[in-house]
Design an enzyme around this catalytic site. Structure first.
Site, PDB file in Angstrom:
ATOM      1  N   ASP A 120       0.816  -1.212   0.000  1.00 41.16           N
ATOM      2  CA  ASP A 120       0.000   0.000   0.000  1.00 41.16           C
ATOM      3  C   ASP A 120       0.854   1.269   0.000  1.00 41.16           C
ATOM      4  O   ASP A 120       0.456   2.301   0.530  1.00 41.16           O
ATOM      5  CB  ASP A 120      -0.956   0.004   1.206  1.00 41.16           C
ATOM      6  N   ARG A 200      -4.168   2.129 -15.799  1.00 39.65           N
ATOM      7  CA  ARG A 200      -4.688   3.123 -14.852  1.00 39.65           C
ATOM      8  C   ARG A 200      -4.148   4.524 -15.143  1.00 39.65           C
ATOM      9  O   ARG A 200      -3.402   5.093 -14.357  1.00 39.65           O
ATOM     10  CB  ARG A 200      -4.400   2.726 -13.398  1.00 39.65           C
TER      11      ARG A 200
END
Length: 333
Positions: A120, A200
């Protein structure tokens, strides 16, 4: 045809950068109302460090008196009303990234982000409930998660003239189908160069994104993706395919408060498709509304997608070797 750069006067004096962002992040003034703060150390923390400056609660216009690499051992949290202005030096952040959490009025300009490691770990992570943010002229590559992630009700953000490379999942906007409050998200991305990043550019859920005058080439999966309830207005961008030809992707997902799964909407207007890049398919959208940028801001600096635009985006995106503008007693605009 000569390409017109956006906000050409922003480097005329130091604080001329404040308030000249285009798009949804146009209200970001950063630390314009605070004193100049000088970073004098490349240490992760302590006196003279960037981390020490960013945790201060008062507005600050942060500049650097040194060049080099700052290795972050943990996310560097940025508090409200800050400008992190890398003009005049060359600062690279590595190890971890910046976290913009429950803050507002942030400008991040002319920095490099490379080599973020850990689960993350994003280059710039914007969540939750952050707003009025402008990220300009930054170079980002090689993080273990995203390069820029915008989630959890963060909104009114502009990303401009950034250079993205050496990465997979580049920019996620909207966390996942359970976070229905991300319907408030509004982001403008313009004059950026996505250079061989896989996917993305961005991937969007729920919110609204205006893309214009960006250059995306040689993606590995798709260029842009509209997931559940997304609205993407793609205007005068350049999509140059490599091996993969699908520029526009639609992923079907079910919002937590809906019974039926659906994807999002993309309008492609004036986009230049090169090397076999496939055009945006026309999708049935009965009863669905696609926003238009003029509903939110009256104008923006845009030109037709062309070879001249492509060539200048090679040189005017990412970290720039520019001098720090002079500070003036009278705030200039």
């Amino acid at each position: 045809m000569e390409t017109t750069l956006p906000y050409a006067g922003a480097d005329s004096c130091l604080r001329a950068l404040a308030g000249v962002a285009e798009g949804f992040g146009r209200s970001a003034v950063g630390g314009a109302n605070g004193p100049l703060h000088h970073v004098t150390s490349l240490s992760d923390d302590g006196p003279g460090s960037l981390r020490e400056a960013c945790r201060k609660k008062e507005p600050l216009w942060i500049v650097f008196e040194i060049s080099g690499t700052i290795h972050l051992s943990s996310y560097l949290n940025v508090s409200s009303n800050k400008t992190i202005d890398g003009r005049g030096q060359r600062i690279k952040l590595t190890g971890k990234g910046l976290r913009l959490k429950e803050c507002e009025n942030i400008i991040i300009c002319n920095l490099e982000f490379e080599g973020g490691r850990g689960d993350d770990v994003d280059g710039i992570q914007i969540k939750p409930n952050s707003k009025h943010i402008w990220i300009d002229r930054c170079s980002l590559r090689d993080y273990d998660d995203g390069l820029i992630d915008i989630t959890r009700q963060s909104t009114d953000i502009t990303v401009s003239r950034c250079y993205f490379s050496g990465h997979d999942k580049t920019m996620l906007i909207g966390a996942d189908p359970t976070h229905i409050d991300d319907r408030c998200i509004r982001v403008t991305i313009h004059h950026c160069f996505f250079d061989g990043t896989r996917q993305r550019h961005p991937r969007l859920r729920f919110g609204k994104v205006h893309l214009y005058n960006n250059y995306t080439r040689n993606w590995g999966v798709y260029a842009i993706c509209a997931s559940v309830e997304a609205q993407i207005y793609s205007q005068c961008n350049i999509y140059e395919a490599g091996e993969k030809k699908k520029a526009f992707e639609f992923y079907v997902e079910k919002a937590a408060d809906k019974e039926e799964a659906r994807s999002g909407l993309i309008i492609s207007e004036g986009d230049l498709l090169l090397n076999g890049a496939q055009p945006c398919p026309l999708k049935e959208a009965i009863g669905e509304h696609m926003f238009h940028p003029t509903e939110f801001y009256p104008n923006w600096t845009m030109e037709p997608a062309s070879d001249s635009l492509k060539h200048i985006l090679h040189t005017c995106t990412g970290w720039q070797s520019v001098s720090r503008p002079a500070e003036q007693v009278i705030n200039c605009s």
